[in-house]
Each structure stands twice: as C-alpha cells, then as structure tokens.
Motif scaffolding. Structure first.
Motif, mmCIF file in Angstrom:
data_model
loop_
_atom_site.group_PDB
_atom_site.id
_atom_site.type_symbol
_atom_site.label_atom_id
_atom_site.label_comp_id
_atom_site.label_asym_id
_atom_site.label_seq_id
_atom_site.Cartn_x
_atom_site.Cartn_y
_atom_site.Cartn_z
ATOM 1 N N LEU A 1 1.406 -2.159 -1.980
ATOM 2 C CA LEU A 1 1.970 -0.767 -1.534
ATOM 3 C C LEU A 1 0.758 0.178 -1.166
ATOM 4 O O LEU A 1 1.140 0.899 -0.302
ATOM 5 C CB LEU A 1 2.896 -0.190 -2.935
ATOM 6 N N GLY A 2 -0.359 -0.135 -1.622
ATOM 7 C CA GLY A 2 -1.630 0.567 -1.249
ATOM 8 C C GLY A 2 -1.614 0.349 0.213
ATOM 9 O O GLY A 2 -2.057 1.325 1.041
ATOM 10 N N ILE A 3 -1.866 -0.794 0.545
ATOM 11 C CA ILE A 3 -2.137 -1.182 2.213
ATOM 12 C C ILE A 3 -0.834 -0.596 2.912
ATOM 13 O O ILE A 3 -0.923 -0.199 3.962
ATOM 14 C CB ILE A 3 -1.903 -2.790 2.287
ATOM 15 N N ALA A 4 0.459 -0.503 2.290
ATOM 16 C CA ALA A 4 1.624 0.135 3.102
ATOM 17 C C ALA A 4 1.315 1.489 3.270
ATOM 18 O O ALA A 4 1.843 1.995 4.269
ATOM 19 C CB ALA A 4 2.991 -0.397 2.393
ATOM 20 N N ALA A 5 0.806 2.277 2.270
ATOM 21 C CA ALA A 5 0.630 3.666 2.337
ATOM 22 C C ALA A 5 -0.408 3.678 3.569
ATOM 23 O O ALA A 5 -0.248 4.860 4.306
ATOM 24 C CB ALA A 5 0.167 3.996 1.014
#
Length: 302
Positions: A20-24
């Motif tokens: 989810l950090g990469i998605a952000a």
C-alpha cells in the motif's frame, strides 16, 4: 487460514504496508505537461525511493511492538536521505533551468523539490498505518487504513490554483510609441519596429486582479509570476529564441491596484485555451502570503 495470519501477523503486516505504501507513491507520481519527473528514468528513481520509504514505514511497526526502540532510529537516517533527495532535485532542476527559454525560477524549483521530499513522508505514513492495522487488527483493516491514507494523500497532491486568488480577464495589447501596454499596465519599451509588430501579431494580454489583500501580496511575488509564465510557455510554446531580448513573456505589477499585467508571446495563439490554462496554474506554496492573519492587520473586535 486465520490461524496462519495470526502466526505470521508481522509478515502479513509488513507485506500489506509495503504494497500500500508503493501504491500511495504510484498514486502521487504523475508525469504531466511539464514532463517532470522525466519518463522513464526520473520515474524509476522516485519509484525506487518510494519502495524504500514504504519498507521503512512498514518495518517500523514490528520494531515498536517488540519494544526494539533502537531499531526505529533508522527513521532518522531515512529523513536525512529524503532531505538529500530534495537537494538533488533542486540542483538538477537548477541546471536544467539555465537552458529554458522561459525559466521556472528558484521559487518554483524549491517548491518541486519540497513536494518530492514530502511525498516520501506520506508514503512512510501510509505504510506505517497499513502495517499497524494489519498487525493489531484483522489484516483487512490494514488494507482499509492504507486505502484511507491514499485518499488523504490525494488531498495533499495538489494545492490551490490561480483562479482561487485572482480574477483573470483578457485585454488588448496596445502601443503608445515604443511603449507596450497590457490594458492600463505598462509592460516595457520596445525600440525595434519589427519587434513591436511581432508583439502585436503574436502577443496576448491578460489582467490578473487579486481577490483580496492576501492574493494581492501573493501575486506580487516575483517567483509566482515567473511560474505563471513558465507553465503557459510549456503548454503553448514560447514565441522567442536566444538573442531576442524584446520578445519575452512579461508579468508587470500595477503597484497602485495590485493588478498584474501579463504579456504572453506563444506559438499557439488561442485566447480561450490560454485563459482556461491560466485558471489552472498552481499557486506556489512559498509564494503564499497571509497579511490579513497578522495581529496588526486584524479587524478590531474580531
């Protein structure tokens, strides 16, 4: 299945946090008409930094829960690394800016560098919250927390635009001898007849009228005016070349009214498109001023 998630809750939390950090970071990374970051190498750099930031945010949660407070100190190293990223962006953009026909200006460059540093911190926050909720609560709460963080990040992805601080209207360009005016605002003195003809043929004039006292100070900022000229020139092309000092974009301030007279020399002369684009020009964070908030300017009884 639930027993497996409980037995490997740290692993699950870290994986969800990183993803989810990469998605952000991907959500906040966009190459637009300014072509920055460049494609693909500029994007590779920032995606790689986003992966590192996501990993740092996700791993911090198990370290805290295990009371391994020493391990969390690596976040300070991450902060230093991202400050170095800001310096790198500032230096590289400053070098590129030297070759621009219409430069961004130091204020715009500093704003871009600050944005890229700040977005890495948002990635850390997203990964941290997703990891925390995945470990402390059932794993799907981590996904929900990460998704909510991404939505919050969208709020910080773009700031205010020029339409919020100024009324923009097209006005004719006029000549009084060698003097060029945009509406009532004096722009410059042009000595060559050929240059005056080109300005009348290719030029467009606009007035930016501040909506309040705060906007008046913001529009008077030289960096903000330079950013307006750069973005419009990037969108429609600058009608000028090196060695043509009289053919240049100009944004002059009427010091009595605070109105900015904007002279644009563009390769694509379309007043309607230019007016629409002007409304969408970003207001630079470092150019914003709030004199009305000062105690000396506050209204009595407020």
């Amino acid at each position: 299945m639930m027993d497996w998630f409980l037995a490997h809750r740290y692993t699950v939390g870290i994986v969800i946090g990183v993803v989810l950090g990469i998605a952000a970071r991907l959500n906040m990374l966009r190459t637009d008409y300014r072509q920055y970051p460049t494609y693909p190498h500029g994007k590779i750099i920032h995606i790689s930094l986003g992966v590192i930031a996501a990993g740092l945010g996700a791993v911090a949660v198990p370290a805290l829960l295990e009371k391994n407070y020493t391990a969390v100190t690596f976040l300070t190293l991450a902060a230093q690394q991202f400050r170095d990223v800001r310096n790198m962006e500032r230096q590289s953009l400053s070098k590129v800016d030297e070759q621009e026909l219409v430069p961004r200006g130091a204020t715009y460059i500093e704003g871009i560098a600050m944005v890229f540093e700040g977005r890495n911190y948002l990635v850390i926050l997203t990964a941290f919250l997703a990891s925390l909720f995945s470990i402390v609560f059932p794993w799907y709460w981590g996904i929900a927390a990460g998704a909510a963080s991404i939505l919050v990040s969208n709020h910080f992805k773009s700031g205010s635009n020029l339409a919020e601080v100024a009324d923009i209207e097209p006005v004719p360009i006029r000549l009084e001898g060698p003097d060029v005016y945009v509406g009532p605002v004096y722009i410059m003195n042009v000595g060559l007849e050929d240059s005056r003809q080109k300005i009348m043929q290719h030029g467009q004039g606009f007035l930016l009228k501040p909506k309040n006292r705060n906007a008046r100070v913001t529009l008077s900022h030289v960096g903000q005016r330079q950013a307006i000229m750069h973005d419009i020139s990037t969108l429609f092309g600058a009608y000028r070349d090196e060695g043509e000092p009289s053919l240049r974009q100009m944004a002059k301030l009427d010091m009595d009214s605070g109105t900015v007279g904007l002279l644009l020399l563009l390769q694509e002369k379309d007043e309607a498109k230019t007016l629409t684009a002007l409304h969408r020009i970003p207001v630079l964070e470092s150019a914003v001023r709030m004199p009305s908030e000062a105690g000396v300017n506050a209204r009595k009884g407020s």
